[in-house]
Design a protein around this motif. Structure first.
Motif, PDB file in Angstrom:
ATOM      1  N   ALA A  67      -6.336  17.696 -41.843  1.00  0.00           N
ATOM      2  CA  ALA A  67      -7.019  16.401 -41.961  1.00  0.00           C
ATOM      3  C   ALA A  67      -7.578  16.217 -43.365  1.00  0.00           C
ATOM      4  O   ALA A  67      -7.959  17.188 -44.031  1.00  0.00           O
ATOM      5  CB  ALA A  67      -8.155  16.320 -40.947  1.00  0.00           C
ATOM      6  N   PRO A  68      -7.627  14.977 -43.854  1.00  0.00           N
ATOM      7  CA  PRO A  68      -8.306  14.716 -45.126  1.00  0.00           C
ATOM      8  C   PRO A  68      -9.748  15.229 -45.059  1.00  0.00           C
ATOM      9  O   PRO A  68     -10.404  15.092 -44.029  1.00  0.00           O
ATOM     10  CB  PRO A  68      -8.261  13.176 -45.231  1.00  0.00           C
ATOM     11  CG  PRO A  68      -7.100  12.770 -44.382  1.00  0.00           C
ATOM     12  CD  PRO A  68      -7.056  13.744 -43.257  1.00  0.00           C
ATOM     13  N   LYS A  69     -10.233  15.817 -46.145  1.00  0.00           N
ATOM     14  CA  LYS A  69     -11.537  16.484 -46.131  1.00  0.00           C
ATOM     15  C   LYS A  69     -12.682  15.548 -45.781  1.00  0.00           C
ATOM     16  O   LYS A  69     -13.709  15.979 -45.244  1.00  0.00           O
ATOM     17  CB  LYS A  69     -11.796  17.148 -47.490  1.00  0.00           C
ATOM     18  CG  LYS A  69     -10.785  18.226 -47.850  1.00  0.00           C
ATOM     19  CD  LYS A  69     -10.657  19.278 -46.756  1.00  0.00           C
ATOM     20  CE  LYS A  69      -9.580  20.325 -47.102  1.00  0.00           C
ATOM     21  NZ  LYS A  69      -9.339  21.244 -45.952  1.00  0.00           N
ATOM     22  N   ASP A  70     -12.523  14.258 -46.065  1.00  0.00           N
ATOM     23  CA  ASP A  70     -13.588  13.314 -45.743  1.00  0.00           C
ATOM     24  C   ASP A  70     -13.370  12.632 -44.392  1.00  0.00           C
ATOM     25  O   ASP A  70     -14.107  11.719 -44.027  1.00  0.00           O
ATOM     26  CB  ASP A  70     -13.713  12.248 -46.840  1.00  0.00           C
ATOM     27  CG  ASP A  70     -12.427  11.439 -47.014  1.00  0.00           C
ATOM     28  OD1 ASP A  70     -11.364  11.905 -46.549  1.00  0.00           O
ATOM     29  OD2 ASP A  70     -12.497  10.343 -47.591  1.00  0.00           O
ATOM     30  N   GLN A  71     -12.342  13.092 -43.651  1.00  0.00           N
ATOM     31  CA  GLN A  71     -12.055  12.481 -42.350  1.00  0.00           C
ATOM     32  C   GLN A  71     -11.708  13.557 -41.314  1.00  0.00           C
ATOM     33  O   GLN A  71     -10.713  13.466 -40.602  1.00  0.00           O
ATOM     34  CB  GLN A  71     -10.926  11.464 -42.472  1.00  0.00           C
ATOM     35  CG  GLN A  71     -11.255  10.287 -43.385  1.00  0.00           C
ATOM     36  CD  GLN A  71     -10.193   9.204 -43.321  1.00  0.00           C
ATOM     37  OE1 GLN A  71      -9.886   8.669 -42.264  1.00  0.00           O
ATOM     38  NE2 GLN A  71      -9.619   8.884 -44.475  1.00  0.00           N
ATOM     39  N   ARG A  74       0.572  17.184 -39.658  1.00  0.00           N
ATOM     40  CA  ARG A  74       0.903  16.698 -40.996  1.00  0.00           C
ATOM     41  C   ARG A  74       1.339  15.231 -40.957  1.00  0.00           C
ATOM     42  O   ARG A  74       0.983  14.447 -41.846  1.00  0.00           O
ATOM     43  CB  ARG A  74       1.993  17.569 -41.609  1.00  0.00           C
ATOM     44  CG  ARG A  74       1.538  18.993 -41.951  1.00  0.00           C
ATOM     45  CD  ARG A  74       2.621  19.749 -42.710  1.00  0.00           C
ATOM     46  NE  ARG A  74       2.940  19.070 -43.962  1.00  0.00           N
ATOM     47  CZ  ARG A  74       4.110  19.143 -44.572  1.00  0.00           C
ATOM     48  NH1 ARG A  74       5.094  19.850 -44.032  1.00  0.00           N
ATOM     49  NH2 ARG A  74       4.328  18.512 -45.711  1.00  0.00           N
ATOM     50  N   CYS A  75       2.105  14.848 -39.920  1.00  0.00           N
ATOM     51  CA  CYS A  75       2.524  13.442 -39.810  1.00  0.00           C
ATOM     52  C   CYS A  75       1.324  12.535 -39.564  1.00  0.00           C
ATOM     53  O   CYS A  75       1.222  11.443 -40.151  1.00  0.00           O
ATOM     54  CB  CYS A  75       3.536  13.290 -38.677  1.00  0.00           C
ATOM     55  SG  CYS A  75       5.160  13.993 -39.046  1.00  0.00           S
ATOM     56  N   LEU A  76       0.398  12.978 -38.724  1.00  0.00           N
ATOM     57  CA  LEU A  76      -0.791  12.171 -38.449  1.00  0.00           C
ATOM     58  C   LEU A  76      -1.659  12.049 -39.698  1.00  0.00           C
ATOM     59  O   LEU A  76      -2.191  10.974 -40.007  1.00  0.00           O
ATOM     60  CB  LEU A  76      -1.595  12.795 -37.302  1.00  0.00           C
ATOM     61  CG  LEU A  76      -2.782  11.968 -36.810  1.00  0.00           C
ATOM     62  CD1 LEU A  76      -2.299  10.690 -36.137  1.00  0.00           C
ATOM     63  CD2 LEU A  76      -3.656  12.784 -35.856  1.00  0.00           C
ATOM     64  N   THR A  77      -1.784  13.146 -40.429  1.00  0.00           N
ATOM     65  CA  THR A  77      -2.573  13.122 -41.658  1.00  0.00           C
ATOM     66  C   THR A  77      -1.968  12.160 -42.683  1.00  0.00           C
ATOM     67  O   THR A  77      -2.690  11.409 -43.357  1.00  0.00           O
ATOM     68  CB  THR A  77      -2.668  14.537 -42.257  1.00  0.00           C
ATOM     69  OG1 THR A  77      -3.389  15.362 -41.348  1.00  0.00           O
ATOM     70  CG2 THR A  77      -3.370  14.526 -43.604  1.00  0.00           C
ATOM     71  N   ARG A  78      -0.637  12.153 -42.800  1.00  0.00           N
ATOM     72  CA  ARG A  78       0.014  11.240 -43.731  1.00  0.00           C
ATOM     73  C   ARG A  78      -0.303   9.787 -43.358  1.00  0.00           C
ATOM     74  O   ARG A  78      -0.555   8.942 -44.228  1.00  0.00           O
ATOM     75  CB  ARG A  78       1.525  11.477 -43.717  1.00  0.00           C
ATOM     76  CG  ARG A  78       2.313  10.611 -44.688  1.00  0.00           C
ATOM     77  CD  ARG A  78       2.010  10.956 -46.147  1.00  0.00           C
ATOM     78  NE  ARG A  78       2.249  12.340 -46.426  1.00  0.00           N
ATOM     79  CZ  ARG A  78       3.433  12.867 -46.748  1.00  0.00           C
ATOM     80  NH1 ARG A  78       4.501  12.080 -46.830  1.00  0.00           N
ATOM     81  NH2 ARG A  78       3.550  14.160 -47.006  1.00  0.00           N
ATOM     82  N   TRP A  79      -0.312   9.490 -42.065  1.00  0.00           N
ATOM     83  CA  TRP A  79      -0.639   8.139 -41.599  1.00  0.00           C
ATOM     84  C   TRP A  79      -2.076   7.769 -41.977  1.00  0.00           C
ATOM     85  O   TRP A  79      -2.342   6.660 -42.426  1.00  0.00           O
ATOM     86  CB  TRP A  79      -0.446   8.077 -40.084  1.00  0.00           C
ATOM     87  CG  TRP A  79      -0.876   6.798 -39.441  1.00  0.00           C
ATOM     88  CD1 TRP A  79      -0.227   5.594 -39.461  1.00  0.00           C
ATOM     89  CD2 TRP A  79      -2.052   6.597 -38.656  1.00  0.00           C
ATOM     90  NE1 TRP A  79      -0.923   4.655 -38.740  1.00  0.00           N
ATOM     91  CE2 TRP A  79      -2.050   5.248 -38.225  1.00  0.00           C
ATOM     92  CE3 TRP A  79      -3.107   7.418 -38.254  1.00  0.00           C
ATOM     93  CZ2 TRP A  79      -3.062   4.707 -37.430  1.00  0.00           C
ATOM     94  CZ3 TRP A  79      -4.114   6.897 -37.460  1.00  0.00           C
ATOM     95  CH2 TRP A  79      -4.091   5.554 -37.061  1.00  0.00           C
ATOM     96  N   ILE A  80      -2.987   8.727 -41.842  1.00  0.00           N
ATOM     97  CA  ILE A  80      -4.389   8.485 -42.221  1.00  0.00           C
ATOM     98  C   ILE A  80      -4.491   8.245 -43.725  1.00  0.00           C
ATOM     99  O   ILE A  80      -5.178   7.323 -44.186  1.00  0.00           O
ATOM    100  CB  ILE A  80      -5.268   9.679 -41.800  1.00  0.00           C
ATOM    101  CG1 ILE A  80      -5.307   9.793 -40.274  1.00  0.00           C
ATOM    102  CG2 ILE A  80      -6.689   9.525 -42.348  1.00  0.00           C
ATOM    103  CD1 ILE A  80      -5.952  11.066 -39.773  1.00  0.00           C
ATOM    104  N   GLU A  81      -3.790   9.078 -44.510  1.00  0.00           N
ATOM    105  CA  GLU A  81      -3.838   8.955 -45.970  1.00  0.00           C
ATOM    106  C   GLU A  81      -3.260   7.625 -46.440  1.00  0.00           C
ATOM    107  O   GLU A  81      -3.661   7.109 -47.480  1.00  0.00           O
ATOM    108  CB  GLU A  81      -3.081  10.123 -46.605  1.00  0.00           C
ATOM    109  CG  GLU A  81      -3.778  11.472 -46.435  1.00  0.00           C
ATOM    110  CD  GLU A  81      -2.916  12.638 -46.891  1.00  0.00           C
ATOM    111  OE1 GLU A  81      -3.470  13.712 -47.123  1.00  0.00           O
ATOM    112  OE2 GLU A  81      -1.672  12.461 -46.990  1.00  0.00           O
ATOM    113  N   LYS A  82      -2.327   7.067 -45.665  1.00  0.00           N
ATOM    114  CA  LYS A  82      -1.739   5.771 -46.010  1.00  0.00           C
ATOM    115  C   LYS A  82      -2.650   4.607 -45.618  1.00  0.00           C
ATOM    116  O   LYS A  82      -2.280   3.446 -45.787  1.00  0.00           O
ATOM    117  CB  LYS A  82      -0.381   5.618 -45.325  1.00  0.00           C
ATOM    118  CG  LYS A  82       0.702   6.551 -45.876  1.00  0.00           C
ATOM    119  CD  LYS A  82       1.966   6.528 -45.042  1.00  0.00           C
ATOM    120  CE  LYS A  82       2.673   5.200 -45.102  1.00  0.00           C
ATOM    121  NZ  LYS A  82       3.959   5.219 -44.370  1.00  0.00           N
TER     122      LYS A  82
END
Length: 425
Positions: free
Chosen positions: A31-35, A340-348
């Motif tokens: 997960a992104p460090k701030d999320q 990793r796929c879920l994290t990419r969606w969050i980062e987008k």
């Protein structure tokens, strides 16, 4: 420790076994460090199930456990027995083949190198549970039976037998072959079916001078099944015995439970199948085993629905199949790739709040690997099914060739690191 972020997703997980726990660790790790998400795991059993047989964690499985922080704890506690290579025997004649995990320099495969580890399911789960305790964002609640799952455009709600309800942004169904998530919500019509074979297992304590025919672990083929014999701890004072054999369908879960509890009848059945072995230690090991448990092996159809808009199935809940040597590693790969796929969606920036975009990316990445493994598992069922003298003889000629022919594919899987592979999304 990883505290939950106020910006992170609210994630619910059904299933407190290896699949559910490693999914929680992976969703936290990537997960992104701030999320950082808040993750709540719910298990139907009153306590985590730390009983079971012994599994072989292949190099790719160990690599992922290392990434998730569990392998150092397993190593520190000296759980399991390191496997340099697996040996394959015909119980009536000789060794047929080997499958190597030691690599060209004897240190393992991949970079960094890993060998394999034979470990009880209980010890593996205890190592993962201890890792889980280091993360404040993850909670595990046992004794929670789910009776209803409701999904709307913006949340998923679980209702438990005790009347409590909980809601989240995302539900992960990691609750195994008899998945409530699948049966109540994702695809109720896709039912598990008995594969025709069952696994009977036990643990045989041995003395220091007890001679075995294998170095670390061995698969022993007979006319009426396959017997796994393996060390599972560094002391080498106990041998895991697992017989995979053709057993008529009992017809109900209660019937299987009753048959599974008849340890001495199971022992007698194993002796009837492997008692004519020319390998001297086989019969004594079967007799030494302190208990035997019988577990039917269920499977799902090759194709099936894995997700809705806010619910995703992972592991056996999505694609249960007979064991084909890499089952546990496949589950770990599921958890990491999905995270990793879920994290990419969050980062987008969570485009359109359409989580299904991440789900579709995961399925596109994963379906091919799972379908190939499913085909391999069908070969396992055929190989352990009852055969006559000629059928067994043909099998002993085919097995070495098959292992040689597929060795390149296995080595490719062993060195793959799905934490860095291009997810194409």
């Amino acid at each position: 420790m990883a505290p939950a972020s106020s910006q992170g997703l609210e994630i619910l997980i059904l299933g407190g076994g290896i699949a559910g726990l490693t999914t929680a660790l992976a969703l936290t790790k990537f997960a992104p460090k701030d999320q950082i998400p808040r993750i709540r795991i719910f298990e139907v059993r009153p306590v985590p199930a730390t009983i079971g047989g012994a599994v072989n964690l292949t190099p790719n499985a160990l690599r992922l456990l290392d990434h998730l922080g569990a392998l150092p704890i397993i190593r520190e506690r000296d759980y399991g027995h390191t496997i340099d290579f697996l040996e394959v025997f015909d119980i009536y004649s000789t060794r047929l083949a080997t499958s190597d995990f030691s690599g060209p320099e004897g240190k393992g495969v991949g970079n960094p190198p890993y060998k394999a580890l034979r470990i009880t399911r209980g010890d593996a789960l205890k190592g993962v549970l201890s890792t889980l305790e280091q993360h404040e964002n993850i909670t595990l609640t046992c004794g929670k039976k789910t009776i209803d799952i409701k999904e709307t455009a913006d949340k998923v709600t679980l209702t438990f037998e005790d009347g409590e309800t909980v809601s989240g942004d995302l539900l992960m169904g990691c609750d195994g072959i008899h998945s409530v998530t699948r049966n109540k919500h994702v695809e109720p019509e896709r039912k598990e079916t008995y594969s025709g074979v069952a696994n009977a297992f036990g643990f045989a304590p041995i003395e220091k001078d007890f001679a075995v025919h294998f170095d670390c672990t061995a698969i022993n083929f007979a006319r009426r099944g396959m017997l796994l014999t393996s060390y599972h701890n560094s002391a080498k004072d106990s041998v895991y015995i697992g017989a995979v054999m053709q057993v008529p369908d009992i017809g109900s879960r209660d019937g299987w439970k009753a048959k599974g509890a008849e340890a001495e009848k199971t022992r007698a059945e194993i002796l009837s199948r492997f008692g004519d072995s020319n390998i001297p230690c086989i019969v004594p090991l079967i007799k030494k085993a302190e208990d035997f448990f019988l577990w039917p092996i269920f499977t799902l159809s090759k194709h099936g629905k894995w997700a809705t808009d806010r619910v995703m199935l992972l592991g056996d809940a999505a694609h249960a199949m007979p064991p084909q040597g890499e089952s546990t590693g496949i589950v770990f790969e599921d958890t990491v790739l999905f995270s990793r796929c879920l994290t990419r969606w969050i980062e987008k920036g969570k485009p359109g709040n359409n989580m299904k975009e991440a789900f579709d990316a995961y399925e596109k990445l994963r379906r091919g690997r799972i379908e190939a493994a499913f085909e391999e598992s069908k070969d396992v069922v055929r190989t352990v099914s009852d055969a006559g003298w000629l059928g067994h003889k043909i099998k002993t000629y085919v097995i070495p060739w098959f292992l040689w022919f597929t060795s390149g594919t296995r080595q490719k899987h062993f060195i793959e690191d799905v934490t860095t592979v291009d997810i194409g999304y």
